[in-house]
Scaffold this active site. Structure first.
Site, PDB file in Angstrom:
ATOM      1  CE  LYS A  51      26.366  37.147  39.062  1.00  0.00           C
ATOM      2  NZ  LYS A  51      25.628  37.673  40.210  1.00  0.00           N
ATOM      3  CD  GLU A  73      22.175  40.231  45.189  1.00  0.00           C
ATOM      4  OE1 GLU A  73      22.506  39.072  44.851  1.00  0.00           O
ATOM      5  OE2 GLU A  73      22.881  40.959  45.896  1.00  0.00           O
ATOM      6  CG  HIS A 108      21.153  33.131  44.783  1.00  0.00           C
ATOM      7  ND1 HIS A 108      20.308  32.266  44.128  1.00  0.00           N
ATOM      8  CD2 HIS A 108      21.341  34.171  43.938  1.00  0.00           C
ATOM      9  CE1 HIS A 108      20.014  32.746  42.947  1.00  0.00           C
ATOM     10  NE2 HIS A 108      20.621  33.913  42.792  1.00  0.00           N
ATOM     11  N   GLY A 112      17.824  38.386  38.372  1.00  0.00           N
ATOM     12  CA  GLY A 112      18.524  38.478  37.097  1.00  0.00           C
ATOM     13  C   GLY A 112      17.605  37.921  36.028  1.00  0.00           C
TER      14      GLY A 112
HETATM   15  C1  LIG Z   1      24.926  36.718  44.007  1.00  0.00           C
HETATM   16  C2  LIG Z   1      23.894  36.539  42.955  1.00  0.00           C
HETATM   17  N1  LIG Z   1      22.809  37.323  42.975  1.00  0.00           N
HETATM   18  C3  LIG Z   1      21.846  37.215  42.036  1.00  0.00           C
HETATM   19  C4  LIG Z   1      21.943  36.306  41.011  1.00  0.00           C
HETATM   20  C5  LIG Z   1      20.847  36.255  39.985  1.00  0.00           C
HETATM   21  O1  LIG Z   1      20.137  35.100  40.054  1.00  0.00           O
HETATM   22  P1  LIG Z   1      18.871  34.859  39.121  1.00  0.00           P
HETATM   23  O2  LIG Z   1      19.268  35.190  37.738  1.00  0.00           O
HETATM   24  O3  LIG Z   1      18.525  33.446  39.311  1.00  0.00           O
HETATM   25  O4  LIG Z   1      17.798  35.782  39.620  1.00  0.00           O
HETATM   26  C6  LIG Z   1      23.042  35.445  40.959  1.00  0.00           C
HETATM   27  C7  LIG Z   1      23.152  34.425  39.909  1.00  0.00           C
HETATM   28  O5  LIG Z   1      24.087  33.707  39.758  1.00  0.00           O
HETATM   29  C8  LIG Z   1      24.050  35.563  41.955  1.00  0.00           C
HETATM   30  O6  LIG Z   1      25.142  34.781  41.946  1.00  0.00           O
END
Ligand SMILES: Cc1ncc(COP(=O)(O)O)c(C=O)c1O
Length: 390
Positions: free
Chosen positions: A71, A274, A199, A276
């Site tokens: 995402k 995870e 998270h 992002g």
């Molecule tokens: C389930 C989940 N994992 C990972 C992420 C990624 O988070 P970040 O970009 O802060 O690392 C998100 C972000 O919304 C998320 O909802």
């Protein structure tokens, strides 16, 4: 599991903030791209930086496998670099799954981390071979098991989002009492509840959140074992920050906290994260243009050709970007808005920017590779921003 005294040791605040260099996309590359003209807002991404950030993440937490949160920036060229670097993936939807399968990612490396999924999406993911699915309620547990009785499941628990610029608590995350009910239901359904996730909130500037999340996960592991389940996945989620305006701890400092927190977790438990934002944000500059200024009631406004609906949305929750311009006038407070007719399309209020900003000026938003183009829509007919990948 025994809690060692060292696990409780806290990193001192003065040691964690901004004592380290961070690398961002070289601004000369933005200039070079602009030399060939400007048609609409664009995000310029340097894929080499995505590569380097992935390596740095792995070096900081050698036991933690990064599964990129698609995402943040689903551009296939970015995804290819992450595949080459050996990252796995986390998805929220079937279009994200199809994107990855189209690039040859094995379904087994894709974790379905959206806590509430439609039945149709579950059926599709199961048919494609996705093995791991998250849940945070008994209802979702029953739904998943009714579609895929042999699914491997991980439970999202609530954890503090203190110090995170884009909090993600509230909508998802089971409390400890809920977790006990979910465990009992999993036993009754003979479901393979095999992991825990949390998270800490996006752009998390407080490493302690990962420690607390990991400790809570271990408590849930203990309850799972007591109930006869076999926990074997710890997913510490995303949230790893990048530098904007506020001080951040480095990934190495977060790594110290995480590594200490997971030190006692048995080897047969797989540990993943995870990330992002961390992997893609500072690889990118978002470039757009002032389409007009106005002064009303003594207040200066400037309007960009990309706003909340065009990719610059994260400022709404208070995230502050470094915004660069070509002007040198003294900084004065501006309200900064997007080009649409919607009154929510206001990105910043009283942002200090040069007094001599004018129609036609370029605006360069630094470290904007994540959650910009991924959010953009065609609202009011404005075009989607381009993504240029070097
Ligand atoms: C389930 C989940 N994992 C990972 C992420 C990624 O988070 P970040 O970009 O802060 O690392 C998100 C972000 O919304 C998320 O909802």
């Amino acid at each position: 599991m025994q809690m060692r005294a060292s696990l409780r040791k806290k990193v001192q605040p003065e040691a964690i903030f901004d004592t380290h260099p961070e690398v961002s996309l070289d601004f000369d590359k933005v200039r070079q791209i602009l030399a060939s003209g400007y048609h609409k807002p664009f995000l310029l991404v340097d894929s080499q930086l995505v590569r380097e950030k992935t390596r740095r993440f792995k070096a900081a937490m050698p036991r933690v496998c990064p599964h990129y949160a698609v995402k943040a920036n689903p551009d296939p060229r970015v995804l290819k670099v992450l595949i080459e670097e050996g990252a796995g993936f986390e998805i929220a939807s079937i279009p994200e799954l199809d994107l990855l399968l189209g690039l040859g990612v094995p379904a087994a490396e894709i974790y379905y981390s959206n806590p509430v999924k439609s039945r149709a999406y579950l059926e599709y993911a199961a048919a494609k071979g996705v093995e791991w699915y998250v849940l945070d309620s008994v209802e979702e547990l029953r739904k998943i098991v009714s579609v895929k009785p042999d699914a491997r499941l991980y439970l999202r628990i609530e954890t503090p989002n203190i110090g995170s610029d884009w909090p993600l608590s509230g909508k998802f995350g089971a409390q400890l009492a809920d977790a006990r009910q979910i465990i009992a239901a999993a036993v009754e359904l003979k479901a393979d509840l095999a992991g825990v996730t949390f998270h800490v909130g996006s752009q998390c500037r407080n490493p302690e959140n990962w420690r607390v999340g990991t400790e809570r996960a271990q408590k849930v592991f203990a309850d799972m074992k007591k109930a006869g389940l076999r926990p074997r996945l710890l997913n510490i989620g995303g949230g790893f920050p990048v530098r904007h305006v506020k001080p951040i701890p480095s990934i190495e400092v977060i790594g110290e906290v995480v590594n200490r927190a997971i030190a006692d977790i048995p080897e047969d438990v797989r540990i993943m994260a995870e990330p992002g934002r961390y992997l893609v944000s500072d690889a990118g500059y978002f470039v757009c243009r002032v389409i007009g200024t106005s002064t009303r009631g003594g207040k200066r406004w400037m309007y960009w050709d990309a706003g909340v609906f065009g990719g610059v949305i994260e400022t709404m929750e208070g995230l502050k970007y470094k915004v660069k311009t070509d002007r040198t006038g003294p900084d004065v407070p501006w309200n900064v808005a997007g080009p649409t007719c919607d009154s929510v399309d206001v990105m910043m209020k009283d942002e200090l920017l040069p007094s001599d900003m004018q129609e036609g000026d370029f605006v360069y938003v630094k470290n904007a590779g994540a959650y910009t183009t991924a959010y953009a829509s065609n609202f009011n007919g404005f075009p989607l921003p381009d993504v240029i990948v070097l």
